[in-house]
Structure formats: structure tokens, C-alpha cells
Design an enzyme around this catalytic site. Structure first.
Site, PDB file in Angstrom:
ATOM      1  CG  HIS A   1      -1.909  -1.017   1.325  1.00 63.54           C
ATOM      2  ND1 HIS A   1      -2.167  -1.731   2.471  1.00 63.54           N
ATOM      3  CD2 HIS A   1      -2.777  -1.483   0.394  1.00 63.54           C
ATOM      4  CE1 HIS A   1      -3.144  -2.586   2.240  1.00 63.54           C
ATOM      5  NE2 HIS A   1      -3.535  -2.452   0.989  1.00 63.54           N
TER       6      HIS A   1
ATOM      7  CE1 TYR B   1       7.357   1.666   7.036  1.00 58.28           C
ATOM      8  CE2 TYR B   1       6.059   1.907   9.042  1.00 58.28           C
ATOM      9  CZ  TYR B   1       7.019   2.392   8.166  1.00 58.28           C
ATOM     10  OH  TYR B   1       7.633   3.600   8.416  1.00 58.28           O
ATOM     11  CG  HIS B   2       0.335  -2.679   5.076  1.00 56.30           C
ATOM     12  ND1 HIS B   2      -0.688  -1.758   4.923  1.00 56.30           N
ATOM     13  CD2 HIS B   2       0.609  -2.710   6.401  1.00 56.30           C
ATOM     14  CE1 HIS B   2      -1.011  -1.260   6.106  1.00 56.30           C
ATOM     15  NE2 HIS B   2      -0.231  -1.819   7.018  1.00 56.30           N
ATOM     16  N   PRO B   3       4.064  -5.116   2.804  1.00 56.89           N
ATOM     17  CG  PRO B   3       6.244  -5.862   3.235  1.00 56.89           C
ATOM     18  CD  PRO B   3       5.175  -4.933   3.756  1.00 56.89           C
TER      19      PRO B   3
END
Length: 620
Positions: free
Chosen positions: A352, A545-547
Site C-alpha cells: 500500500h 509496511y504492508h508488503p
């Protein structure tokens, strides 16, 4: 629980100049270690294995004690006949991680893998070398011990979309019971029990402390037409102070929830921190049968009679698979790694995307900024409380979350607003990158907020590759933000909605306003124009921090699929990947709660399989 202090020799260089160069930064970080470091547990040096053995056999080896891995290990060891080894590359979870208000102080420390992305010329342009930071938790609990704690599940259309791609068993109807299974929601009286659980291990609650600026933001979004809602219930569009992975003002990581209560009670569970998996052992029949790992400088082997389960996260899971010969043939052959199975491991990487630079200044009556001495006093007071209260027992404006549809015809939200804090916005204006990187102040003390518009439906895709010069080192991360220009559209529409908050009674009555001074990298553009915000997005790009997506789940006919619908690696027996890397596309929201659910859903497949079979399944 076992605790270790933060390693200041690794923390301070990251947070220059504040941490390393200012007296306050040095005193503050040392105070954290004094108050929260060390161990009160005499079992700190307990040996979890036999020191004279170089190998040992288990039924299952689980790699990664993070958001999914802790769940997997807990559920497997519920069967006393199964022996399970849980490997974690990082140390024990430091006690400082329990403080919600100190979550930003953890980024860049020795409990963070501290990854960075590769430059692509279209994003992260103001960051050093054109690289954005990608923090990942490196400790017991993984990223659930380092994240911002918000409990967000995503939208039902996300999971129905996974199922529509050919992934049977992953529709919203299928996954809702697994969300509820883990959840122990302590505010259920205000929620619809159809959507929430109260008997699980993972505590979910509201913070005991919410400050006035945070409430102002929720009121402003509400005034603009967003209903006060439970994002994890029937409808996601809306605004609210999110629930958090917390209890009584303290973080509850998956380590705290799923491993701590059973670690010394279940004799069939062996936990090895500081143990980094190096390679999956695969025999000539393409059956995974163990792990080679390093622990305290020693190279050890663990054998798995049933399965190896990789739950190392969206970065380290694909890295481990490729080091073991599972991945793109051309890439592995170029590095000199024998190819076991040619799969699209590392592809489909996405996140995101958001950006910094939209600043809401707070008036003196609303600002929560205090002196450095008062910050130190608050940290010390919190540490001495038996019942945690005050600013550090919450997460400030970070927990002010809203979802909108930028087009009424959309079936689900495409923008999420999350909020960061700025201790001093005037310093931020002058040097946003440095100010962001040294933000070790607790989230409860600030004079401005940074509402961040998050694109929930990114089209851009990147890739993860091994480092050719050092395959065992940090992988090469091509986030590839804004490779698809359409990713700007939700961001620009979201910013327009955001700017309208200045006209609300909530903003006006609190003296809040948008700072109209352009940031350094975008001074050639007029503040408030689309060109200005595109410049901000390109220059001050930020990860949320949503890989996800690097070990994509998909049907056999999908050439980019790495896993089948039961998270088994195609072409290899006895090997699964159970973590956020399996997502075909990212869900609409924060990824920690979905990753816990993936742990529950994935391990349920494992348990049901071994109830009826004596040999591992080969997903050819």
C-alpha cells in the site's frame, strides 16, 4: 517472558542526528534500556536444544516466529504426539516493544531487519539514494512486535476476490471463522458478535488513552459524512479510533498471545530464537525434509518427518525458497544455485503506497507537545505503573483510521487514511526526511499530525531478488512504486477529501489548519495543486509496511502461482508457505490481522491433512 535490551550501538546510527548527536536522544534511548531492558526471567539462558547435537528430528519445522508462525506452532503443538521446532532469526521480544506509544522508537533498531527498497526513478526521490525504508520485525513475534498495533481485517470483497481467482476455501465466508477463532475481543458489548470472537488467544481492545487531537480527527471525518463504524464488521467505509492488538495499555504480539503461554508447558514445542534458516533440505524426489540454520555461529540441521512450514514473511520466505533452489530459473542459475523447482518466487511484490507532507498544525490548546524532560518523566512513570494509563498506553493519532470510496460506484473502499505524528512541524518542514527518520519521540507528544492517504488497490508490482554478490545477505527489493501511473488517482482524490476537513467544526474549534508551505523537494509547485501532491508522492513516498504477494497463491494454471490453495509449494512435497507472501493481491487495510488469520487457515489445512494421511502430499 524473556527480555533483552535494545542494542543502542545499532539503534543510534539509524537515528542520527537526534539519537546519536543530541543529549536528549542519548538519554532517552538509554532510559528505555534501563526501564524495559534486561531480564526478570531466570530462564534467559535456558538451552532449548541439546548443545552436543548437530541435528534433531521433529514432525514439523516452522521457520519464523512472527504473525503467522506463532499461530502455526501453537496449533500444531496442541497435538501432544507432534514434535515442533519453531525457529526465529531474531532475539527474544524486548519489553520495550510492549509500550504502544514507543512503537516508532523501534524502527531501525536491532529488532528490525531494516530493509530498504531499490530506486526506480519514480518514487522515494527525496530519500537517500532514492530508497524507502521497509521495516520488518526481527524478534519473537516478528512484525506483530514492531507494528502500529491497529486491528484491521480488510474487506469481504478481498477474500471473495481471492476465491474468484480459483483459490477454493478463501472466500470471506471461509475465512471469517478463522478471524474469530484467534480473537479475544474485550469490547464485544459494543460490537456485533457475528463478526467477532471472544475466546481466542489474541487480545483485541481499545486503548485506555485517546488524546484530543485523535478524537478531533475522528470527529472531522464523521462530519464529512463517514459513519462511526466497526471496520471489521458489516461495513468498512467509515471512521473510528481503531481497536488494537493490546490489553490494558500494553501491546499483545503473537509471541505474547500464542507462544508465551505454552512455551514451557508443552514439552513437544522447541523454540529457538537467534536461529536463522539458511536452506530448506530437499531430496532427489523433491521432498522437503529439514532445515539448515545458524545459531550463535554454529551451523545446525533440523529434520522434519512431516512438513517444513515457512512463515518468515513476505521478504524472508521468498529469500529462503530461492536459496533452496525454488524460484525463477534464470535468476537462480545466474547466481549458481541449483534449480529444484522453477516458480515465480519473489514476483508480485506490492505494498500500500502512501506519502508524507500533508501537515495539520495544532493550536497551543490542542497540541500535546511537551518538553524533553516531561517526555522522559512520562516514560519513567509508565514503566512504574501496575495499571498502564496515560499517553504511552495509547498510540496517539496513529490509531485514527478512516476508509472512503473515492467514487460512489466502487464496491469497496479504495483509500485508507492513517495518521502519523510530528513532534515539531517546523523542523519537519525544513528537512522532512531527517525529521521522519529521527522520530523517536513517543506518539503521545506532538504539535502536528500527518494524515497519510493510502492507496488500497495498488496496480504497481515489483519483485524480490537475491543479491548476486551476497545471496545470503539482504535481498534486493524492487517496490516499483508508481510504475503504474493510475496509482496516483486514488491518492489525489483522497487528498482532496482530506483537505476538506479544514472546513469542519472539529478543525475550526480546535484551531487546526493545513500548513501551506511547500516541502523542500516540491517548492517548484504550487501548494494545493495536483502537481504538488504528485511531487510529494514521488519525493516523500512512504511504505505503510504492508508488503505482500511474493509467494503468490493461485490455481495450477496460473503461471505466477507459487502455492496452491492449501499453501503447498507447487512441485515440492512436504513444504508450505504460511504468511502474507501468499496474498494474490493485498487486502484493503493493515496486514497483521489477516496474517494471523492466514496462520489459522493455513495450519487448519495441515492438521486436517495429517489426520488422514501418513505421507506428505506432492503438489505437482
Amino acid at each position: 517472558m524473556i527480555w533483552q535490551p535494545l542494542n543502542l550501538t545499532e539503534v543510534c546510527p539509524t537515528y542520527t542526528p537526534l539519537a546519536a548527536c543530541s543529549p536528549f536522544g542519548y538519554i532517552y534511548l538509554n532510559l528505555l534500556v534501563q526501564l524495559y531492558g534486561g531480564s526478570r526471567d531466570k530462564r534467559l539462558h535456558r538451552d532449548y536444544g541439546e548443545p552436543d547435537d548437530i541435528s534433531k528430528e521433529y514432525d514439523f519445522v516452522v521457520v519464523g516466529a512472527g504473525s503467522a508462525g506463532c499461530v502455526v506452532a501453537n496449533r500444531l503443538t496442541d497435538n501432544p504426539d507432534w514434535k515442533v521446532l519453531l525457529l526465529e532469526a531474531g532475539p527474544e521480544q524486548p519489553k520495550v516493544t510492549l509500550v504502544p506509544g514507543l512503537s516508532t522508537a523501534l524502527l531501525g533498531s536491532n529488532v528490525d531487519w531494516a530493509y530498504t527498497t531499490e530506486p526506480n526513478g519514480k518514487s522515494c526521490l527525496a530519500h537517500p539514494g532514492g530508497r524507502c525504508a521497509w521495516p520488518r520485525g526481527k524478534m519473537m513475534g516478528g512484525s506483530s512486535s514492531i507494528n502500529s498495533l491497529a486491528y484491521i481485517r480488510g474487506n469481504r470483497v478481498d477474500y471473495d476476490g481471492w476465491a474468484a481467482l480459483g483459490n477454493k476455501g478463501w472466500s470471506y465466508k471461509d475465512v471469517l471463522p478463522f478471524f474469530k477463532k484467534s480473537e479475544r475481543n474485550v469490547n464485544i458489548e459494543a460490537l456485533n458478535a457475528v463478526y467477532h470472537g471472544v475466546t481466542g488467544e489474541q487480545y483485541v481492545s481499545r486503548y485506555p488513552y485517546i488524546d484530543n487531537p485523535s478524537l478531533m480527527l475522528t470527529d472531522a471525518f464523521n462530519e464529512r459524512g463517514l459513519p462511526l463504524t466497526d471496520y471489521n464488521g458489516a461495513h468498512q467505509v467509515g471512521t473510528m479510533q481503531a481497536q488494537a492488538f493490546s490489553l490494558s495499555g500494553e501491546r499483545v504480539s503473537t509471541n505474547t498471545a500464542f507462544i508465551k503461554p505454552i512455551r514451557y508447558k508443552r514439552k513437544n514445542l522447541t523454540v529457538k530464537p537467534n536461529s536463522e534458516a539458511l536452506k530448506i533440505l530437499i531430496d532427489e524426489n523433491k521432498r522437503a525434509y529439514g532445515i539448515i540454520y545458524s545459531q550463535n555461529g554454529n551451523i545446525l540441521t533440523a529434520f522434519a518427518k512431516k512438513e517444513v512450514i515457512v512463515s518468515a514473511g513476505s521478504i524472508n520466505s521468498p529469500k529462503l525458497l530461492m536459496l533452496s533452489g525454488i524460484g525463477p530459473r534464470d535468476h537462480l542459475e545466474k547466481i549458481g544455485i541449483p534449480v529444484v523447482q522453477d516458480l515465480a518466487v519473489g514476483e508480485n511484490l506490492h505494498d500500500h503506497v502512501t506519502f508524507n507532507g500533508v501537515i495539520v498544525a495544532l493550536s497551543n490548546k490542542t497540541s500535546t507537545a511537551v518538553s524533553e524532560d516531561e517526555v522522559l518523566e512520562a516514560v519513567q512513570d509508565y514503566a512504574n505503573m501496575k495499571i498502564k494509563r496515560g499517553p504511552l498506553s495509547g498510540n496517539g493519532p496513529v490509531n485514527s483510521i478512516s476508509f472512503i470510496k473515492t467514487d460512489p460506484d466502487l464496491i469497496a473502499p479504495d483509500v485508507q487514511f492513517q495518521v502519523d505524528h510530528v513532534p515539531n512541524w517546523r523542523e519537519f518542514i525544513n528537512d522532512p526526511i531527517t525529521a521522519e527518520s529521527v522520530s523517536i519521540f513517543p506518539t503521545g507528544f506532538y504539535d502536528a499530525v500527518l494524515p497519510r492517504t493510502m492507496n488500497l488497490v495498488p496496480k504497481s508490482r515489483g519483485a524480490l531478488l537475491l543479491n548476486e554478490s551476497d545471496p545470503n545477505g539482504p535481498p534486493i527489493l524492487y517496490a516499483n512504486y508508481f510504475s503504474d501511473d493510475s496509482d496516483f488517482i486514488p491518492l489525489l482524490k483522497g487528498v482532496r477529501f482530506l483537505l476538506s476537513l479544514e472546513n469542519t467544526k472539529a478543525f475550526r474549534s480546535n484551531g487546526a489548519y493545513f500548513v501551506r508551505e511547500p516541502l523542500p523537494a516540491c517548492r517548484d509547485h504550487v501548494w494545493g495543486t495536483d502537481d504538488y501532491y504528485i511531487c510529494l508522492a514521488r519525493a516523500y513516498t512512504s511504505s505503510t509496511y504492508h508488503p505482500v504477494g511474493t509467494c503468490k497463491m493461485g490455481p495450477k494454471w496460473d503461471e505466477k502461482a507459487v502455492l496452491d490453495n492449501q499453501l503447498r509449494v507447487y512441485g515440492v512435497c512436504g513444504l508450505r508457505v504460511i504468511d502474507a507472501s501468499m496474498m494474490p493481491f493485498v487486502i484493503r487495510g493493515n496486514t497483521n490481522a489477516p496474517t494471523i488469520m492466514i496462520g489459522e487457515r493455513g495450519v487448519d489445512f495441515v492438521i486436517k491433512y495429517w489426520r488422514h494421511h501418513s505421507e506428505s502430499y506432492c503438489s505437482y
